[in-house]
Design an enzyme around this catalytic site. Structure first.
Site, PDB file in Angstrom:
ATOM      1  N   ASN A   5       0.855  -1.175  -0.017  1.00  0.00           N
ATOM      2  CA  ASN A   5      -0.013   0.016   0.130  1.00  0.00           C
ATOM      3  C   ASN A   5       0.755   1.009  -0.095  1.00  0.00           C
ATOM      4  OD1 ASN A   5      -2.572   1.499   0.549  1.00  0.00           O
ATOM      5  ND2 ASN A   5      -1.510   2.039   2.277  1.00  0.00           N
ATOM      6  N   TYR A  35       2.353   8.919 -11.268  1.00  0.00           N
ATOM      7  CA  TYR A  35       1.794   8.116 -10.505  1.00  0.00           C
ATOM      8  C   TYR A  35       0.783   7.294 -11.445  1.00  0.00           C
ATOM      9  CZ  TYR A  35      -2.142   7.160  -6.962  1.00  0.00           C
ATOM     10  OH  TYR A  35      -3.030   6.531  -5.829  1.00  0.00           O
ATOM     11  N   LYS A  77       0.995   3.132 -11.246  1.00  0.00           N
ATOM     12  CA  LYS A  77      -0.051   2.356 -10.825  1.00  0.00           C
ATOM     13  C   LYS A  77      -0.469   1.412 -11.942  1.00  0.00           C
ATOM     14  CE  LYS A  77      -0.977   3.594  -6.705  1.00  0.00           C
ATOM     15  NZ  LYS A  77      -0.664   2.886  -5.610  1.00  0.00           N
ATOM     16  N   THR A  81      -7.931  10.248   1.890  1.00  0.00           N
ATOM     17  CA  THR A  81      -6.683  10.191   2.644  1.00  0.00           C
ATOM     18  C   THR A  81      -5.993  11.492   2.482  1.00  0.00           C
ATOM     19  OG1 THR A  81      -5.333   8.932   0.980  1.00  0.00           O
ATOM     20  CG2 THR A  81      -6.882   7.786   2.583  1.00  0.00           C
TER      21      THR A  81
END
Length: 317
Positions: A102, A174, A178, A208
């Site tokens: 994670n 990113y 991913k 988050t």
């Protein structure tokens, strides 16, 4: 009745905050002994001094609830430290059964302004970090399977993102990381299936510190559980880590707010064959240009459009 993960041990990386914290708590609630890994930097870009505080706080919460957990503050983007993380779980609990990857950071920038360091840092933590822990966990499971002369229990849950599925204009590093994680997951799933190990990836949507900009305009409800709470994601991770998910392997699932969507692998939408030995420019023009003429500029995966997942990030130049 025994808990689903009783007798199993797990590692959750990036587990000091946000999604990782919720996932570590869920695995412990389901009976797993958990290594709570978090490097502890205060900045979501990976800046600031490392701290044991976040990991230790989650461990204390698990122990208070009657569970078993130990902290680990190693940097998963470092090959050696990732190996030490896996070895710590084996030394503490006798074996490793579950790996939840994670950990991640953000360094958002439009592609024409992104620096080499901003690219490398995100790829290193997300993609290399997933590889590092997977590599050592996979070796552990292979060795155990060979020693046993059969299969073993092993579960990998990796964290991808809708940024890979639908595109994210201000996050080329990113989104690329991913997407790479999905490729790593499917390759790992095929390689480890014969040992009894499964590998799956999730695309979670949650509020988050990593997504505070994305969901800044969506207020938390005054009552009830926030649809974007990480607690909506954690149960799927617990399921994928459990014996119940033995037949789930090499899959990509989107999860948020009480919804789970099973994604299909890319399929052929249309096929064109040359009427001669090889295509010419004019022939391709005649076949492909009309095919794309009615589609919006920049349209990406159809699956993302169907789910309504597209959300661009145009800031950060």
């Amino acid at each position: 009745m025994s808990l689903p993960l009783a007798g199993l041990s797990a590692i959750v990386t990036g587990a000091g905050r946000g999604l990782g914290r919720a996932e570590a708590l869920e695995l412990a609630r389901l009976g797993a002994a958990v290594v709570v890994n978090d490097h502890g930097q205060p900045g979501r870009d990976g800046s600031g001094a490392a701290s044991a505080g976040p990991a230790e706080q989650v461990v204390a919460q698990i122990r208070k609830a009657g569970g078993t957990a130990v902290p680990h503050t190693g940097d998963v983007s470092d090959f050696r430290q990732a190996g030490e993380l896996v070895e710590s779980a084996i030394a503490e609990f006798g074996k490793l059964d579950i790996l939840v990857n994670n950990a991640g950071i953000l360094r958002d920038r439009m592609v024409f302004s992104m620096t080499e360091d901003e690219w490398d840092a995100v790829i290193r933590v997300h993609l290399k970090g997933h590889f590092n822990t997977t590599r050592f966990a996979a070796a552990h499971w292979r060795d155990r399977a060979k020693a046993a002369g059969g299969t073993v229990y092993g579960r990998i849950v990796n964290t991808s993102s809708e940024a890979f599925l639908a595109g994210s204009a201000g996050q080329p590093n990113y989104a690329a990381a991913k997407g790479g994680i999905v490729g790593l997951t499917t390759s790992t799933a095929l390689a480890l299936a014969k040992y009894g190990v499964t590998a799956n990836a999730i695309c979670p949507r949650a509020r988050t510190r990593m997504t505070e900009d994305v969901f800044a305009g969506l207020r938390k409800p005054e009552e009830g559980l926030d649809p974007l709470a990480p607690e909506h994601v954690a149960p799927l991770v617990g399921y994928l880590a459990s014996p119940a998910a033995a037949s789930v392997n090499g899959q990509l699932l989107v999860v948020h707010g009480g919804m789970v969507a099973v994604m299909e692998r890319p399929r052929v939408r249309a096929r064109f064959d040359s009427k001669q030995e090889a295509f010419t420019h004019d022939e391709l023009d005649a076949l492909l240009t009309p095919h794309y003429a009615d589609r919006p500029p920049g349209e990406t995966f159809a699956a993302a459009e169907v789910l309504g997942l597209r959300r661009g990030r145009d800031e950060g130049d």
